[in-house]
Design a protein around this motif. Sequence first.
Motif, PDB file in Angstrom:
ATOM      1  N   ALA A  35      20.960  48.538  26.247  1.00  0.00           N
ATOM      2  CA  ALA A  35      19.711  47.969  26.754  1.00  0.00           C
ATOM      3  C   ALA A  35      18.778  49.064  27.277  1.00  0.00           C
ATOM      4  O   ALA A  35      17.578  49.078  26.962  1.00  0.00           O
ATOM      5  CB  ALA A  35      20.002  46.945  27.844  1.00  0.00           C
ATOM      6  N   ILE A  36      19.324  50.003  28.049  1.00  0.00           N
ATOM      7  CA  ILE A  36      18.508  51.100  28.580  1.00  0.00           C
ATOM      8  C   ILE A  36      17.927  51.926  27.440  1.00  0.00           C
ATOM      9  O   ILE A  36      16.745  52.282  27.445  1.00  0.00           O
ATOM     10  CB  ILE A  36      19.328  51.980  29.541  1.00  0.00           C
ATOM     11  N   SER A  37      18.745  52.217  26.446  1.00  0.00           N
ATOM     12  CA  SER A  37      18.304  53.023  25.310  1.00  0.00           C
ATOM     13  C   SER A  37      17.173  52.330  24.550  1.00  0.00           C
ATOM     14  O   SER A  37      16.160  52.952  24.207  1.00  0.00           O
ATOM     15  CB  SER A  37      19.489  53.295  24.385  1.00  0.00           C
ATOM     16  N   MET A  38      17.327  51.044  24.296  1.00  0.00           N
ATOM     17  CA  MET A  38      16.309  50.303  23.544  1.00  0.00           C
ATOM     18  C   MET A  38      15.016  50.137  24.343  1.00  0.00           C
ATOM     19  O   MET A  38      13.920  50.269  23.790  1.00  0.00           O
ATOM     20  CB  MET A  38      16.842  48.923  23.142  1.00  0.00           C
ATOM     21  N   VAL A  39      15.142  49.842  25.624  1.00  0.00           N
ATOM     22  CA  VAL A  39      13.946  49.696  26.462  1.00  0.00           C
ATOM     23  C   VAL A  39      13.197  51.025  26.531  1.00  0.00           C
ATOM     24  O   VAL A  39      11.967  51.073  26.448  1.00  0.00           O
ATOM     25  CB  VAL A  39      14.321  49.174  27.871  1.00  0.00           C
ATOM     26  N   GLY A  40      13.936  52.113  26.663  1.00  0.00           N
ATOM     27  CA  GLY A  40      13.295  53.432  26.681  1.00  0.00           C
ATOM     28  C   GLY A  40      12.587  53.743  25.381  1.00  0.00           C
ATOM     29  O   GLY A  40      11.460  54.260  25.382  1.00  0.00           O
ATOM     30  N   LEU A  41      13.221  53.426  24.263  1.00  0.00           N
ATOM     31  CA  LEU A  41      12.577  53.629  22.963  1.00  0.00           C
ATOM     32  C   LEU A  41      11.313  52.779  22.878  1.00  0.00           C
ATOM     33  O   LEU A  41      10.266  53.257  22.446  1.00  0.00           O
ATOM     34  CB  LEU A  41      13.534  53.285  21.821  1.00  0.00           C
ATOM     35  N   GLY A  42      11.404  51.537  23.316  1.00  0.00           N
ATOM     36  CA  GLY A  42      10.234  50.666  23.306  1.00  0.00           C
ATOM     37  C   GLY A  42       9.104  51.217  24.151  1.00  0.00           C
ATOM     38  O   GLY A  42       7.928  51.174  23.754  1.00  0.00           O
ATOM     39  N   PHE A  43       9.430  51.765  25.317  1.00  0.00           N
ATOM     40  CA  PHE A  43       8.419  52.366  26.186  1.00  0.00           C
ATOM     41  C   PHE A  43       7.760  53.551  25.489  1.00  0.00           C
ATOM     42  O   PHE A  43       6.538  53.687  25.500  1.00  0.00           O
ATOM     43  CB  PHE A  43       9.057  52.811  27.506  1.00  0.00           C
ATOM     44  N   ALA A  44       8.565  54.406  24.877  1.00  0.00           N
ATOM     45  CA  ALA A  44       8.026  55.589  24.200  1.00  0.00           C
ATOM     46  C   ALA A  44       7.113  55.195  23.040  1.00  0.00           C
ATOM     47  O   ALA A  44       6.133  55.884  22.756  1.00  0.00           O
ATOM     48  CB  ALA A  44       9.172  56.478  23.718  1.00  0.00           C
ATOM     49  N   LEU A  45       7.433  54.084  22.388  1.00  0.00           N
ATOM     50  CA  LEU A  45       6.626  53.642  21.251  1.00  0.00           C
ATOM     51  C   LEU A  45       5.247  53.151  21.654  1.00  0.00           C
ATOM     52  O   LEU A  45       4.390  52.955  20.798  1.00  0.00           O
ATOM     53  CB  LEU A  45       7.358  52.551  20.469  1.00  0.00           C
ATOM     54  N   ARG A  46       5.002  52.986  22.937  1.00  0.00           N
ATOM     55  CA  ARG A  46       3.660  52.629  23.392  1.00  0.00           C
ATOM     56  C   ARG A  46       2.659  53.734  23.074  1.00  0.00           C
ATOM     57  O   ARG A  46       1.488  53.456  22.841  1.00  0.00           O
ATOM     58  CB  ARG A  46       3.639  52.366  24.889  1.00  0.00           C
ATOM     59  N   THR A  47       3.136  54.991  23.093  1.00  0.00           N
ATOM     60  CA  THR A  47       2.214  56.108  22.890  1.00  0.00           C
ATOM     61  C   THR A  47       2.589  57.029  21.730  1.00  0.00           C
ATOM     62  O   THR A  47       1.736  57.758  21.244  1.00  0.00           O
ATOM     63  CB  THR A  47       2.099  56.962  24.173  1.00  0.00           C
ATOM     64  N   LEU A  48       3.841  57.015  21.312  1.00  0.00           N
ATOM     65  CA  LEU A  48       4.274  57.914  20.236  1.00  0.00           C
ATOM     66  C   LEU A  48       4.316  57.164  18.906  1.00  0.00           C
ATOM     67  O   LEU A  48       4.605  55.965  18.875  1.00  0.00           O
ATOM     68  CB  LEU A  48       5.660  58.480  20.548  1.00  0.00           C
ATOM     69  N   PRO A  49       4.069  57.870  17.805  1.00  0.00           N
ATOM     70  CA  PRO A  49       4.176  57.226  16.490  1.00  0.00           C
ATOM     71  C   PRO A  49       5.615  56.780  16.217  1.00  0.00           C
ATOM     72  O   PRO A  49       6.571  57.482  16.550  1.00  0.00           O
ATOM     73  CB  PRO A  49       3.767  58.328  15.510  1.00  0.00           C
ATOM     74  N   VAL A  50       5.755  55.619  15.606  1.00  0.00           N
ATOM     75  CA  VAL A  50       7.076  55.031  15.391  1.00  0.00           C
ATOM     76  C   VAL A  50       7.986  55.942  14.563  1.00  0.00           C
ATOM     77  O   VAL A  50       9.166  56.088  14.875  1.00  0.00           O
ATOM     78  CB  VAL A  50       6.981  53.611  14.773  1.00  0.00           C
ATOM     79  N   GLY A  51       7.478  56.545  13.517  1.00  0.00           N
ATOM     80  CA  GLY A  51       8.308  57.399  12.664  1.00  0.00           C
ATOM     81  C   GLY A  51       8.858  58.593  13.424  1.00  0.00           C
ATOM     82  O   GLY A  51      10.042  58.926  13.321  1.00  0.00           O
ATOM     83  N   THR A  52       8.015  59.229  14.197  1.00  0.00           N
ATOM     84  CA  THR A  52       8.433  60.388  14.978  1.00  0.00           C
ATOM     85  C   THR A  52       9.398  59.975  16.085  1.00  0.00           C
ATOM     86  O   THR A  52      10.463  60.574  16.249  1.00  0.00           O
ATOM     87  CB  THR A  52       7.210  61.091  15.594  1.00  0.00           C
ATOM     88  N   ALA A  53       9.022  58.961  16.849  1.00  0.00           N
ATOM     89  CA  ALA A  53       9.855  58.541  17.984  1.00  0.00           C
ATOM     90  C   ALA A  53      11.231  58.086  17.523  1.00  0.00           C
ATOM     91  O   ALA A  53      12.246  58.476  18.101  1.00  0.00           O
ATOM     92  CB  ALA A  53       9.156  57.431  18.766  1.00  0.00           C
ATOM     93  N   TYR A  54      11.277  57.276  16.480  1.00  0.00           N
ATOM     94  CA  TYR A  54      12.567  56.767  16.011  1.00  0.00           C
ATOM     95  C   TYR A  54      13.442  57.897  15.483  1.00  0.00           C
ATOM     96  O   TYR A  54      14.639  57.958  15.770  1.00  0.00           O
ATOM     97  CB  TYR A  54      12.366  55.685  14.946  1.00  0.00           C
TER      98      TYR A  54
END
Length: 104
Positions: A40-59
């Motif tokens: 849950a922490i990992s997914m929520v953090g990824l979701g937060f990062a995706l607010r500003t980072l491009p999905v391809g790069t962040a993922y």
Amino acid sequence: MAWLVLVLSGFFETVWAAALSASRGLSRLVPSVVFGVALAISMVGLGFALRTLPVGTAYAVWVGIGASCTAVYGMVAMGEPASAGRITCLVLIVAGVIGLKLLR
């Protein structure tokens, strides 16, 4: 801030992967709970990062950190082989993650 959260989320990916292994198919309570919380922490953090980072790069960065750290954990803590070829591949993954950060 997004990059810091993304990196921490990648490390939590390692935690949930290790806990999933230790849970023996979710049949042991404590590792199963650690797995769920870390996931849950990992997914929520990824979701937060995706607010500003491009999905391809962040993922790609998230997966790269999780995969490489999990592989190192397996070698260090679980006795998995640490051959030169495997270590070279992990270095290439880390180089790719760094490249994605620097060349965005």
